[in-house]
Scaffold this motif. Sequence first.
Motif, PDB file in Angstrom:
ATOM      1  N   MET A   1     -10.003 -14.419   5.453  1.00  0.00           N
ATOM      2  CA  MET A   1      -9.796 -13.055   4.973  1.00  0.00           C
ATOM      3  C   MET A   1      -8.332 -12.854   4.611  1.00  0.00           C
ATOM      4  O   MET A   1      -7.462 -13.068   5.439  1.00  0.00           O
ATOM      5  N   ALA A   2      -8.083 -12.462   3.391  1.00  0.00           N
ATOM      6  CA  ALA A   2      -6.708 -12.203   2.974  1.00  0.00           C
ATOM      7  C   ALA A   2      -6.194 -10.939   3.649  1.00  0.00           C
ATOM      8  O   ALA A   2      -6.926  -9.967   3.813  1.00  0.00           O
ATOM      9  N   GLY A   3      -4.944 -10.968   4.030  1.00  0.00           N
ATOM     10  CA  GLY A   3      -4.300  -9.759   4.518  1.00  0.00           C
ATOM     11  C   GLY A   3      -3.953  -8.866   3.341  1.00  0.00           C
ATOM     12  O   GLY A   3      -3.792  -9.339   2.216  1.00  0.00           O
ATOM     13  N   ILE A   4      -3.846  -7.576   3.601  1.00  0.00           N
ATOM     14  CA  ILE A   4      -3.496  -6.617   2.548  1.00  0.00           C
ATOM     15  C   ILE A   4      -2.343  -5.762   3.047  1.00  0.00           C
ATOM     16  O   ILE A   4      -2.397  -5.211   4.150  1.00  0.00           O
ATOM     17  N   LEU A   5      -1.290  -5.679   2.237  1.00  0.00           N
ATOM     18  CA  LEU A   5      -0.152  -4.821   2.559  1.00  0.00           C
ATOM     19  C   LEU A   5       0.022  -3.815   1.439  1.00  0.00           C
ATOM     20  O   LEU A   5       0.105  -4.178   0.264  1.00  0.00           O
ATOM     21  N   ILE A   6       0.059  -2.530   1.811  1.00  0.00           N
ATOM     22  CA  ILE A   6       0.272  -1.450   0.845  1.00  0.00           C
ATOM     23  C   ILE A   6       1.716  -0.993   0.987  1.00  0.00           C
ATOM     24  O   ILE A   6       2.152  -0.630   2.086  1.00  0.00           O
ATOM     25  N   ILE A   7       2.460  -1.025  -0.109  1.00  0.00           N
ATOM     26  CA  ILE A   7       3.853  -0.552  -0.122  1.00  0.00           C
ATOM     27  C   ILE A   7       3.922   0.559  -1.158  1.00  0.00           C
ATOM     28  O   ILE A   7       3.661   0.323  -2.348  1.00  0.00           O
ATOM     29  N   ALA A   8       4.240   1.771  -0.708  1.00  0.00           N
ATOM     30  CA  ALA A   8       4.216   2.910  -1.639  1.00  0.00           C
ATOM     31  C   ALA A   8       5.168   4.000  -1.175  1.00  0.00           C
ATOM     32  O   ALA A   8       5.655   3.981  -0.042  1.00  0.00           O
ATOM     33  N   HIS A   9       5.409   4.955  -2.073  1.00  0.00           N
ATOM     34  CA  HIS A   9       6.202   6.131  -1.714  1.00  0.00           C
ATOM     35  C   HIS A   9       5.530   6.833  -0.531  1.00  0.00           C
ATOM     36  O   HIS A   9       4.310   7.002  -0.527  1.00  0.00           O
ATOM     37  N   ALA A  10       6.335   7.251   0.438  1.00  0.00           N
ATOM     38  CA  ALA A  10       5.799   7.960   1.600  1.00  0.00           C
ATOM     39  C   ALA A  10       5.182   9.281   1.145  1.00  0.00           C
ATOM     40  O   ALA A  10       5.714   9.932   0.257  1.00  0.00           O
ATOM     41  N   PRO A  11       4.034   9.651   1.684  1.00  0.00           N
ATOM     42  CA  PRO A  11       3.215   9.014   2.723  1.00  0.00           C
ATOM     43  C   PRO A  11       2.003   8.260   2.160  1.00  0.00           C
ATOM     44  O   PRO A  11       1.010   8.075   2.840  1.00  0.00           O
TER      45      PRO A  11
END
Length: 198
Positions: free
Chosen positions: A1-11
């Motif tokens: 299972m691939a990991g998923i990282l979300i990087i975005a403007h807060a929040p």
Amino acid sequence: MAGILIIAHAPLATALRECIAHIYGGCPARIGALDVLPDSDPAEVVAKANSEIERLREDNGALVLTDMFGATPSNIAARLATVPEVRVLAGVNLPMLVRAVCYRATPLDTLVEKALAGASKGVQTIGPTMPPAAAAASECGCPPTPCAEGAADVTKHTASQVANQAAGESASQPAAATRSAACTGGVAAGVFRPAGTT
């Protein structure tokens, strides 16, 4: 299972991860969120992003989703694109994220294709402007065509096939294949299976 990282403007990053927890009745493992605040030090956020990728990455790698191409979060995410077995996509929306979660067990390149398809298919017109002919679902269970131009294209394509078959030519794409092309693995476009199913 691939990991998923979300990087975005807060929040947004945290909100998207909470949406996934809502949809699945709990947050699936190895989904991280990194909110970038207006006063965040980019160097510190890059360091956090690198450590998160190391924590989340699995055998088939990791997928990084960011919100807006060219903004600070996507510039931070772009630093991760050089890490082996990590892919970065900009323009994250909820359909993209749900599709990514559903296909985490697939090879990384397939996961990228499915996530991109989810993002684009998730953008639809909803309202009373839909033509009456498109109001019913197609035989494959796909949602109706959202615009008259799309319905006209399907009608034109089907008429062309009938003409080709009448002329004794083999149609380049049977009508059944045309309908199934709008579906993914027998599931209507825009309908997602829970993670771990095929």
